[in-house]
Motif scaffolding. Structure first.
Motif, PDB file in Angstrom:
ATOM      1  N   GLN A   1      61.795  67.801  69.179  1.00  0.00           N
ATOM      2  CA  GLN A   1      61.411  68.389  70.354  1.00  0.00           C
ATOM      3  C   GLN A   1      60.452  69.277  70.266  1.00  0.00           C
ATOM      4  OE1 GLN A   1      64.787  70.429  72.541  1.00  0.00           O
ATOM      5  NE2 GLN A   1      63.154  71.389  74.089  1.00  0.00           N
ATOM      6  N   TRP A   2      60.250  70.041  69.484  1.00  0.00           N
ATOM      7  CA  TRP A   2      59.093  71.085  69.246  1.00  0.00           C
ATOM      8  C   TRP A   2      57.707  70.133  68.938  1.00  0.00           C
ATOM      9  CZ3 TRP A   2      62.303  74.252  65.282  1.00  0.00           C
ATOM     10  CH2 TRP A   2      63.249  75.077  65.930  1.00  0.00           C
ATOM     11  N   ALA A   3      58.088  69.253  68.034  1.00  0.00           N
ATOM     12  CA  ALA A   3      56.742  68.212  67.766  1.00  0.00           C
ATOM     13  C   ALA A   3      56.310  67.590  69.070  1.00  0.00           C
ATOM     14  CB  ALA A   3      57.049  67.474  66.630  1.00  0.00           C
ATOM     15  N   ASP A   4      57.143  67.066  69.932  1.00  0.00           N
ATOM     16  CA  ASP A   4      56.981  66.495  71.150  1.00  0.00           C
ATOM     17  C   ASP A   4      56.199  67.399  72.174  1.00  0.00           C
ATOM     18  OD1 ASP A   4      57.951  64.135  70.374  1.00  0.00           O
ATOM     19  OD2 ASP A   4      59.830  64.164  71.355  1.00  0.00           O
ATOM     20  N   GLU A   5      56.622  68.834  72.097  1.00  0.00           N
ATOM     21  CA  GLU A   5      56.126  69.802  73.006  1.00  0.00           C
ATOM     22  C   GLU A   5      54.555  69.986  72.839  1.00  0.00           C
ATOM     23  OE1 GLU A   5      58.556  73.077  72.854  1.00  0.00           O
ATOM     24  OE2 GLU A   5      60.246  71.953  74.170  1.00  0.00           O
ATOM     25  N   ARG A   6      54.496  69.815  71.266  1.00  0.00           N
ATOM     26  CA  ARG A   6      53.036  70.167  70.851  1.00  0.00           C
ATOM     27  C   ARG A   6      52.263  69.001  71.058  1.00  0.00           C
ATOM     28  NH1 ARG A   6      55.299  74.220  66.545  1.00  0.00           N
ATOM     29  NH2 ARG A   6      54.852  76.222  67.411  1.00  0.00           N
ATOM     30  N   ARG A   7      52.592  68.091  70.986  1.00  0.00           N
ATOM     31  CA  ARG A   7      51.965  66.744  71.075  1.00  0.00           C
ATOM     32  C   ARG A   7      51.439  66.690  72.550  1.00  0.00           C
ATOM     33  NH1 ARG A   7      54.831  64.440  66.997  1.00  0.00           N
ATOM     34  NH2 ARG A   7      56.243  63.749  68.508  1.00  0.00           N
ATOM     35  N   ALA A   8      52.241  67.124  73.637  1.00  0.00           N
ATOM     36  CA  ALA A   8      51.819  67.052  74.900  1.00  0.00           C
ATOM     37  C   ALA A   8      50.654  67.856  75.242  1.00  0.00           C
ATOM     38  CB  ALA A   8      53.078  67.772  75.755  1.00  0.00           C
TER      39      ALA A   8
ATOM     40  N   LYS B   1      38.035  78.882  75.760  1.00  0.00           N
ATOM     41  CA  LYS B   1      37.853  78.196  77.167  1.00  0.00           C
ATOM     42  C   LYS B   1      36.735  76.925  77.103  1.00  0.00           C
ATOM     43  CE  LYS B   1      36.382  79.695  81.748  1.00  0.00           C
ATOM     44  NZ  LYS B   1      35.944  80.484  82.531  1.00  0.00           N
ATOM     45  N   GLY B   2      37.228  76.007  77.599  1.00  0.00           N
ATOM     46  CA  GLY B   2      36.435  74.735  77.740  1.00  0.00           C
ATOM     47  C   GLY B   2      36.677  73.856  76.664  1.00  0.00           C
ATOM     48  N   TYR B   3      37.315  74.322  75.673  1.00  0.00           N
ATOM     49  CA  TYR B   3      37.580  73.244  74.480  1.00  0.00           C
ATOM     50  C   TYR B   3      38.736  72.443  74.994  1.00  0.00           C
ATOM     51  CZ  TYR B   3      35.486  76.220  71.190  1.00  0.00           C
ATOM     52  OH  TYR B   3      34.383  76.800  70.220  1.00  0.00           O
ATOM     53  N   MET B   4      38.486  70.972  74.540  1.00  0.00           N
ATOM     54  CA  MET B   4      39.631  70.161  74.710  1.00  0.00           C
ATOM     55  C   MET B   4      40.499  69.841  73.482  1.00  0.00           C
ATOM     56  SD  MET B   4      39.770  66.270  75.858  1.00  0.00           S
ATOM     57  CE  MET B   4      38.906  65.365  74.328  1.00  0.00           C
ATOM     58  N   ILE B   5      41.762  70.069  73.357  1.00  0.00           N
ATOM     59  CA  ILE B   5      42.414  69.819  72.437  1.00  0.00           C
ATOM     60  C   ILE B   5      42.708  68.241  72.208  1.00  0.00           C
ATOM     61  CG2 ILE B   5      44.924  70.079  71.476  1.00  0.00           C
ATOM     62  CD1 ILE B   5      45.123  72.467  73.400  1.00  0.00           C
ATOM     63  N   LEU B   6      42.336  67.890  70.767  1.00  0.00           N
ATOM     64  CA  LEU B   6      42.110  66.388  70.178  1.00  0.00           C
ATOM     65  C   LEU B   6      43.642  66.010  69.838  1.00  0.00           C
ATOM     66  CD1 LEU B   6      38.615  66.587  68.798  1.00  0.00           C
ATOM     67  CD2 LEU B   6      39.244  65.670  71.073  1.00  0.00           C
ATOM     68  N   LYS B   7      44.064  67.043  68.978  1.00  0.00           N
ATOM     69  CA  LYS B   7      45.318  66.488  68.026  1.00  0.00           C
ATOM     70  C   LYS B   7      45.913  67.540  67.650  1.00  0.00           C
ATOM     71  CE  LYS B   7      46.016  63.732  63.971  1.00  0.00           C
ATOM     72  NZ  LYS B   7      45.188  63.419  62.696  1.00  0.00           N
ATOM     73  N   HIS B   8      47.369  67.437  67.621  1.00  0.00           N
ATOM     74  CA  HIS B   8      48.234  68.489  66.883  1.00  0.00           C
ATOM     75  C   HIS B   8      48.326  68.223  65.359  1.00  0.00           C
ATOM     76  CE1 HIS B   8      52.417  69.445  65.645  1.00  0.00           C
ATOM     77  NE2 HIS B   8      51.813  70.849  65.937  1.00  0.00           N
ATOM     78  N   ILE B   9      48.019  69.140  64.723  1.00  0.00           N
ATOM     79  CA  ILE B   9      47.901  68.925  63.060  1.00  0.00           C
ATOM     80  C   ILE B   9      49.396  69.357  62.611  1.00  0.00           C
ATOM     81  CG2 ILE B   9      46.571  69.731  60.921  1.00  0.00           C
ATOM     82  CD1 ILE B   9      44.887  68.304  63.097  1.00  0.00           C
ATOM     83  N   ASP B  10      49.654  70.388  62.717  1.00  0.00           N
ATOM     84  CA  ASP B  10      51.058  70.913  62.240  1.00  0.00           C
ATOM     85  C   ASP B  10      51.201  72.330  62.713  1.00  0.00           C
ATOM     86  OD1 ASP B  10      53.191  70.699  59.885  1.00  0.00           O
ATOM     87  OD2 ASP B  10      52.170  72.327  59.138  1.00  0.00           O
ATOM     88  N   GLY B  11      52.685  72.654  62.900  1.00  0.00           N
ATOM     89  CA  GLY B  11      53.109  73.929  63.406  1.00  0.00           C
ATOM     90  C   GLY B  11      51.972  74.306  64.706  1.00  0.00           C
ATOM     91  N   SER B  12      51.448  75.171  64.536  1.00  0.00           N
ATOM     92  CA  SER B  12      50.714  75.909  65.453  1.00  0.00           C
ATOM     93  C   SER B  12      49.263  75.553  65.764  1.00  0.00           C
ATOM     94  CB  SER B  12      50.831  77.511  65.754  1.00  0.00           C
ATOM     95  OG  SER B  12      50.243  78.116  64.611  1.00  0.00           O
ATOM     96  N   LEU B  13      48.775  74.563  64.637  1.00  0.00           N
ATOM     97  CA  LEU B  13      47.446  74.434  64.390  1.00  0.00           C
ATOM     98  C   LEU B  13      47.080  73.112  65.109  1.00  0.00           C
ATOM     99  CD1 LEU B  13      44.917  75.005  62.826  1.00  0.00           C
ATOM    100  CD2 LEU B  13      45.892  73.651  60.782  1.00  0.00           C
ATOM    101  N   PHE B  14      46.041  73.037  65.954  1.00  0.00           N
ATOM    102  CA  PHE B  14      45.649  72.011  66.658  1.00  0.00           C
ATOM    103  C   PHE B  14      43.987  71.583  66.199  1.00  0.00           C
ATOM    104  CE2 PHE B  14      48.897  73.527  69.042  1.00  0.00           C
ATOM    105  CZ  PHE B  14      49.351  72.374  69.423  1.00  0.00           C
ATOM    106  N   LYS B  15      43.541  70.549  66.260  1.00  0.00           N
ATOM    107  CA  LYS B  15      41.864  70.397  66.412  1.00  0.00           C
ATOM    108  C   LYS B  15      41.506  70.249  67.646  1.00  0.00           C
ATOM    109  CE  LYS B  15      39.828  67.512  63.282  1.00  0.00           C
ATOM    110  NZ  LYS B  15      39.431  66.469  62.455  1.00  0.00           N
ATOM    111  N   ALA B  16      40.399  70.795  68.039  1.00  0.00           N
ATOM    112  CA  ALA B  16      39.757  70.844  69.524  1.00  0.00           C
ATOM    113  C   ALA B  16      38.167  70.676  69.286  1.00  0.00           C
ATOM    114  CB  ALA B  16      40.288  72.226  70.039  1.00  0.00           C
TER     115      ALA B  16
END
Length: 77
Positions: free
Chosen positions: A11-18, A30-45
């Motif tokens: 569920q947590w992974a699904d929430e972050r992928r959203a 501000k203005g960044y687009m989130i591209l991908k969930h990497i792991d835990g609280s880390l994302f690529k933007a």
């Protein structure tokens, strides 16, 4: 949050992928687009020119294709 059960972790992974393909509307990222969930609280933007890693500090609701804020640029420790 702890380790949680397998179902909770899914569920947590699904929430972050959203957050993928949403725009950050406030704060340092501000203005960044989130591209991908990497792991835990880390994302690529991306800010349209460069890709960076961002960390989610506070969980914010997604409205349409926007998220209020709660992200900061990731700094390797």
């Amino acid at each position: 949050m702890g380790r949680g059960t397998a179902e909770e972790r899914e569920q947590w992974a699904d929430e972050r992928r959203a957050y993928e393909h949403t725009f950050i509307m406030e704060g340092e990222c501000k203005g960044y687009m989130i591209l991908k969930h990497i792991d835990g609280s880390l994302f690529k933007a991306t800010n349209g020119g460069e890709e960076v890693y961002v960390s989610q500090r506070t969980k914010e609701p997604i409205t349409s294709s926007f998220v209020a804020g709660g992200f900061i640029v990731w700094n390797d420790r």
